[in-house]
Design a protein around this motif. Structure first.
Motif, mmCIF file in Angstrom:
data_model
loop_
_atom_site.group_PDB
_atom_site.id
_atom_site.type_symbol
_atom_site.label_atom_id
_atom_site.label_comp_id
_atom_site.label_asym_id
_atom_site.label_seq_id
_atom_site.Cartn_x
_atom_site.Cartn_y
_atom_site.Cartn_z
ATOM 1 N N THR A 192 4.600 1.383 17.504
ATOM 2 C CA THR A 192 3.375 2.161 17.306
ATOM 3 C C THR A 192 2.522 1.603 16.187
ATOM 4 O OG1 THR A 192 4.544 3.600 15.796
ATOM 5 C CG2 THR A 192 4.389 4.300 18.073
ATOM 6 N N LEU A 249 8.822 -0.390 -1.556
ATOM 7 C CA LEU A 249 10.000 -0.600 -2.399
ATOM 8 C C LEU A 249 11.206 -0.933 -1.544
ATOM 9 C CD1 LEU A 249 9.469 2.374 -4.797
ATOM 10 C CD2 LEU A 249 8.915 -0.003 -5.195
ATOM 11 N N GLN A 250 11.364 -0.180 -0.460
ATOM 12 C CA GLN A 250 12.474 -0.472 0.429
ATOM 13 C C GLN A 250 12.284 -1.831 1.089
ATOM 14 O OE1 GLN A 250 12.817 1.625 4.078
ATOM 15 N NE2 GLN A 250 15.009 1.864 3.855
ATOM 16 N N HIS A 278 -8.250 2.422 8.016
ATOM 17 C CA HIS A 278 -7.142 2.894 7.177
ATOM 18 C C HIS A 278 -5.948 3.350 7.974
ATOM 19 C CE1 HIS A 278 -9.227 2.424 3.533
ATOM 20 N NE2 HIS A 278 -10.200 3.213 3.902
ATOM 21 N N THR A 279 -5.765 2.804 9.155
ATOM 22 C CA THR A 279 -4.554 3.143 9.880
ATOM 23 C C THR A 279 -4.146 1.948 10.700
ATOM 24 O OG1 THR A 279 -3.557 4.589 11.515
ATOM 25 C CG2 THR A 279 -5.870 4.120 11.763
ATOM 26 N N ARG A 280 -2.837 1.796 10.907
ATOM 27 C CA ARG A 280 -2.386 0.674 11.735
ATOM 28 C C ARG A 280 -1.847 1.172 13.050
ATOM 29 N NH1 ARG A 280 -0.041 -0.830 6.554
ATOM 30 N NH2 ARG A 280 1.750 0.351 7.249
ATOM 31 N N ASN A 281 -1.970 2.446 13.299
ATOM 32 C CA ASN A 281 -1.405 3.035 14.497
ATOM 33 C C ASN A 281 -2.196 2.563 15.713
ATOM 34 O OD1 ASN A 281 -0.748 5.049 16.523
ATOM 35 N ND2 ASN A 281 0.176 6.149 14.833
ATOM 36 N N TYR A 291 -7.765 -2.650 9.928
ATOM 37 C CA TYR A 291 -7.114 -1.734 9.003
ATOM 38 C C TYR A 291 -8.010 -1.406 7.824
ATOM 39 C CZ TYR A 291 -3.832 -0.247 5.395
ATOM 40 O OH TYR A 291 -3.194 0.426 4.401
ATOM 41 N N ALA A 297 0.790 -1.223 0.000
ATOM 42 C CA ALA A 297 0.000 0.000 0.000
ATOM 43 C C ALA A 297 0.827 1.280 0.000
ATOM 44 C CB ALA A 297 -0.935 0.007 1.204
ATOM 45 N N ASN A 298 1.989 1.263 0.635
ATOM 46 C CA ASN A 298 2.697 2.524 0.812
ATOM 47 C C ASN A 298 3.951 2.573 -0.035
ATOM 48 O OD1 ASN A 298 0.896 3.026 2.857
ATOM 49 N ND2 ASN A 298 2.174 1.975 4.327
ATOM 50 N N VAL A 299 4.546 3.752 -0.089
ATOM 51 C CA VAL A 299 5.760 3.882 -0.877
ATOM 52 C C VAL A 299 6.928 3.142 -0.238
ATOM 53 C CG1 VAL A 299 6.698 5.969 0.179
ATOM 54 C CG2 VAL A 299 6.997 5.587 -2.238
ATOM 55 N N GLU A 300 6.804 2.839 1.074
ATOM 56 C CA GLU A 300 7.897 2.135 1.728
ATOM 57 C C GLU A 300 8.041 0.705 1.240
ATOM 58 O OE1 GLU A 300 5.689 3.880 3.356
ATOM 59 O OE2 GLU A 300 6.771 5.378 4.524
ATOM 60 N N THR A 336 13.332 -4.469 -1.326
ATOM 61 C CA THR A 336 14.790 -4.525 -1.472
ATOM 62 C C THR A 336 15.428 -5.238 -0.298
ATOM 63 O OG1 THR A 336 14.549 -2.346 -2.468
ATOM 64 C CG2 THR A 336 16.777 -3.122 -2.030
ATOM 65 N N TYR A 337 15.029 -4.843 0.905
ATOM 66 C CA TYR A 337 15.595 -5.487 2.097
ATOM 67 C C TYR A 337 15.317 -6.980 2.074
ATOM 68 C CZ TYR A 337 17.114 -1.619 5.094
ATOM 69 O OH TYR A 337 17.795 -0.579 5.648
#
Lengths: 483, 456
Positions: B277, B141-142, B335-338, B331, B136-139, B145-146
């Motif tokens: 969090t 991609l990282q 729409h939040t996982r906080n 979620y 869902a998020n731009v993260e 890769t990891y």
């Protein structure tokens, strides 16, 4: 061969970056923390540069704040300052120069002299915050913020027939702990010899926690600290909302219980571009100032059915107010408070060179049009100057140097703030309608809205009296001391 | 065995059926699951059943095969439809998930170490595509890769080791691995050989030093990806260590060091969990903690710890997957996982707190659920190996209880924000999803031998 060239190129870039860092250190430059922040921000390693510095808001965010003025930035700061919560905050502001924002065009004063206890408490909290702003809002690696806070009281003057109002307000203010004193005509004459106390029988003078500051610095400090803590600002405009309507049941209008509606996502359109991004957010906070009523209509507030509490619009509209900057060579000096005449005009010292700021709220029937921010100088000549000259005789001789106009986000119902969530949309919060006393309440409102989101209720000050419910039942909470 | 595989291949074929994609797939996978239960071997011996030329099932792989088959239809139940995607993209999603399950089945049942390695690596690519394309998020991609590079760099030494084994022993058959003897040149080289063999699995499990990919990958993956990752892909590591340890019976130096590292890792990760969090990151870190314990158990390699490791792997797979499914239920609506915002749902989501309670209780190790049995066996084995690890494991277990209860308390019983609780009701599909995660736990209580390994 190509690979070798690329390696050399990368190496050169690395050494270039390190040498520029070394140069900054050696020259005693201020921003030495930037490389450390880049390392701390892990995303910078693997995400392509153009995705990182994206101007587009992300597809999903925890709290979306509409409007990036003092209120929006304050809420963003307090949400991020509660670090253990780790919420992601996005602020959408369509005017990056803040040219029409009420924040920067405001006179920037803070007072405790209200008639509603909640207002008094909010101003007291904000005054404490502003006095300690260097502790709260300093960004690592740059200078502490300087709000140029002038600690100087307000002086409300009352004629014989309005005396009782001042007395009643004074009792309320004293009960809340504000440091205000009442002055009789003789005391006024002795303390302020330059003032003409003819028909004035009582004055209410603030002794502590009142004064004026630079609202642009306040906005800038909130914004920079919020960005440093991780909030993201986007130069875009909100143009629509998507609502999820599972099992929307008609409810009993006397009970403000939630029905099945939920604000799902916000359509954010980028400036100068046809692109529209849909941002899914868990909470949406409306702090759009004078344009809040308009934005509410986008959500259907004001055009919906009565059973769902959507029939009343957000009663906030822009009202234009003029501020005049004049020079009076023999005017009162350091002891000049923010003087509020019984006629409604106010004047205060600005700086130390004999300059003053003044203004007046026009009568209901004479409201100037809000098409633009042009100043009507005749208003000064006919409405303000005679009162000024009567009250302070030396001000018969003055020269208007400049003037500007700004909008009040005027709450048509009772000129008091609207803070809280909308009964029909539980995750839609509002903090608007401050009608001229917004700047002085912005730190307190930021704290209260962040508590509402993170803890579910107002913990510092109970401002449930200012909820939107009073707009639906049309029971105003009138503030008597409106300037 | 061949029936199982043919059914799983047929599921990939079914994807091209135009209508009823998800439902048809669900039915086919459920059929496969019930077939797979026949692999359970209750005789308690080390025998191989379903023997064929290259595939077989023994009492180590049977529970894991059943686990993979069981999770497959549940994944499709959780991610009911990938919203907003065109038909061919949905087919792609289904194909990727089915191919992961197919390769998993091959991995757990292969008799040849090289084919095990190839299928082990083959599960990487579809998971990577799942994370980076449907996250869902731009993260993401990282995260991709990891995930890719951690696992790849871990498994290169494993390939070298497999080639070495095949050179020195001229066989790669798993059933005879215990009687093959590997001679290192010096005393220390057998230790190095062992370490390069299992580092791939340590990264996959993951243990504390190599765990950075896990919170990222779990948080960014779509729910089906998270469930498969947490439930089964992590267990590939445990399975691999147990299989490979048969070649290295006398590595004492490095195994002592690694056991201690794994135990400390479990402690540190449990403490980290209390400060998260993001709800999904919390569950991901709890996976790291449990799997570090499993890794410690497999490295100590005694009867009790191996049995405990398998039991804990199966139980943790089910419970972790259930927790991810529950987090996704919330979620989808908020729409939040906080965890500060998704709070206090006890009054709003009617039956869900019951499932939350059982899942969190299982996560912390509540008797008589198999999580406790597995943990107890492993901890007993490790303590009998060295008493000094007792306080570390004890505190790790206590913190495990703390964060599991934190998950339950903050999502259900915290002070609620009534006005923002406009929720659609929890559908029966979601209730069935969690129920079928927790039912096998109950059945393992009455048949623990199915998840215990042979006694050598």
């Amino acid at each position: 061969m190509l690979k070798l060239g690329r390696c050399v190129h990368l190496l050169a870039r690395c050494t270039n970056q390190t040498s520029s860092f070394a140069r900054t250190l050696a020259s005693g430059g201020t921003d030495i923390t930037k490389p450390f922040r880049q390392i701390r921000d892990g995303l910078s390693w693997t995400i392509p540069k153009d995705l990182q510095n994206s101007d587009r808001p992300p597809g999903e965010v925890d709290v979306l704040i509409i409007g990036g003025g003092a209120m929006g930035s304050s809420i963003a700061y307090f949400l991020k300052a509660a670090r253990k919560a780790g919420v992601s905050v996005a602020v959408v502001e369509r005017d990056s120069g803040y040219s029409m924002s009420s924040t920067v065009l405001s006179v920037g004063s803070i007072r405790q002299q209200f008639s509603t206890p909640e207002n008094i408490y909010m101003s007291m909290y904000s005054a404490q915050f502003i006095k300690n702003v260097q502790e709260h809002l300093q960004v690592e690696g740059s200078d502490p913020p300087d709000l140029q806070f002038n600690d100087q009281g307000y002086l409300f003057l009352a004629t014989k027939d309005k005396e009782h109002i001042l007395h009643e307000n004074h009792i309320i203010q004293k009960n809340c702990g504000a440091k205000v004193e009442l002055m009789t005509q003789n005391q006024l004459k002795k303390r302020f010899p330059w003032m003409n106390t003819d028909n004035v029988t009582l004055g209410s003078y603030g002794l502590e926690n009142e004064g004026w500051l630079d609202p642009w610095s306040l906005l800038k400090s909130f914004k920079e600290k919020a960005i440093d803590l991780g909030a993201k600002y986007y130069n875009a405009e909100v143009t629509g909302f998507n609502v999820v309507d599972d099992d929307a049941k008609p409810i009993d209008p006397t009970q403000f219980a939630p029905n099945g509606r939920r604000l799902n996502s916000v359509m954010v359109s980028m400036i100068n571009s046809p692109e529209v991004v849909e941002v899914k957010s868990s909470y949406v906070v409306l702090t759009a100032g004078a344009w809040s009523g308009q934005l509410g209509k986008l959500l259907g507030i004001g055009t919906g059915p009565k059973e769902e509490n959507l029939h009343m619009p957000i009663p906030v509209e822009p009202r234009k107010r003029y501020v005049y900057f004049f020079h009076c060579p023999e005017g009162p000096g350091l002891e000049c408070p923010l003087l509020i005449d019984p006629s409604g005009s106010y004047v205060r010292r600005e700086g130390f060179g004999g300059n003053y700021l003044c203004g007046k709220s026009p009568n209901e029937c004479d409201e100037p049009s809000c098409e633009d921010l042009n100043v009507n100088y005749d208003f000064f000549d006919t409405e303000i100057w005679p009162n000024l000259a009567h009250r302070i005789p030396v001000m018969e001789k003055l020269k208007v140097k400049s003037a500007w106009a700004g909008y009040y986000d005027y709450n048509c119902l009772d000129q008091n703030a609207i803070i809280g969530s909308h009964p029909a949309y539980g995750n839609f919060l509002m903090a608007t309608g401050f009608s001229g006393h917004g700047i002085q309440q912005s730190p307190a409102v930021g704290k209260l809205v962040s508590e509402k989101i993170l803890a579910g209720e107002f913990q510092t000050i109970d401002v449930s009296k200012f909820g939107f419910e009073r707009c639906i039942t049309e029971t105003p909470v009138l503030e008597r001391c409106v300037i | 065995m061949l029936t199982l595989l043919s059914v799983s291949i047929s599921t990939i074929v079914l994807i091209n059926v135009k209508k009823w994609n998800w439902n048809a797939l669900f039915v086919a996978l459920a059929m496969m699951t019930f077939l797979s239960i026949t692999t359970v071997n209750n005789s308690g011996s080390a025998s191989w059943s379903f023997l064929s030329h290259s595939l077989a099932v023994d009492s180590l792989s049977a529970p894991l095969i059943i686990l993979s088959c069981w999770l497959a239809p549940l994944c499709f139940l959780a991610q009911n439809v990938v919203k907003g995607n065109s038909g061919s993209l949905q087919n792609g999603f289904l194909a990727l998930t089915c191919s992961i399950i197919f390769f998993l089945l091959l991995t757990f049942s292969s008799l040849n170490i090289l084919s095990f390695f190839i299928c082990f690596e083959a599960t990487l690519i579809p998971t990577l595509v799942l994370i980076t394309r449907w996250g869902a998020n731009v993260e993401r991609l990282q995260a991709g890769t990891y995930f890719l590079f951690y696992t790849l760099f871990g498994s290169l030494p494993l390939l070298v080791s497999i080639v070495l084994i095949s050179q020195t022993t001229s066989t790669l058959m798993i059933p005879i691995s215990e009687i093959v003897s590997l001679q290192g040149n010096t005393f220390f080289s057998i230790n190095i050989w062992w370490v390069i063999t299992i580092v791939a699995f340590l990264v996959k499990m993951p243990i504390y030093g190599f765990h950075l990919w896990l919170p990222k990958a779990h948080v960014e993956a779509p729910v089906a990806g998270s469930m498969i990752l947490a439930a089964i892909l992590l267990k590939l590591g445990g399975y691999g260590i147990i299989r490979m340890n048969a070649y290295f019976p006398d590595v004492t130096t490095l195994s002592a060091i690694l056991t201690v590292i794994c135990c400390w890792g479990a402690l540190i990760t449990s403490i980290l969990c209390t400060r998260q969090t993001d709800l999904k990151a919390l569950i991901a870190y709890s996976s790291v903690g449990h799997m570090s314990l499993v890794a410690a158990g497999t490295i100590v390699f005694s009867d009790w710890t191996i049995s405990g490791a398998i039991m804990l792997m199966v139980a943790h797979g089910l419970v972790s997957s259930a927790l991810f499914a529950l987090a996704n239920i919330l979620y989808e609506r908020t729409h939040t996982r906080n965890i500060f915002i998704t709070r206090g749902f006890k009054m709003i989501t009617v039956l869900l707190p019951f499932w939350w309670l059982i899942s969190c209780a299982a996560n912390l190790g509540l008797p008589p659920l198999p999580n406790l049995i597995g943990e107890l066996y492993i901890i007993t084995g490790i303590i009998s190996w060295s008493i000094f690890l007792a306080p570390i494991l004890g505190v790790a277990t206590v913190f495990g209880a703390i964060y599991s209860l934190l998950i339950y308390q903050s999502t259900n019983t915290q002070s609620i924000v009534l006005s923002s609780m406009n929720f659609s009701e929890i559908s029966p599909r979601e209730h069935i999803l969690i129920l079928f995660h927790l039912l096998p736990l109950l059945s393992i209580i009455v048949a623990p031998n199915s998840c215990m390994v042979w006694s050598n």
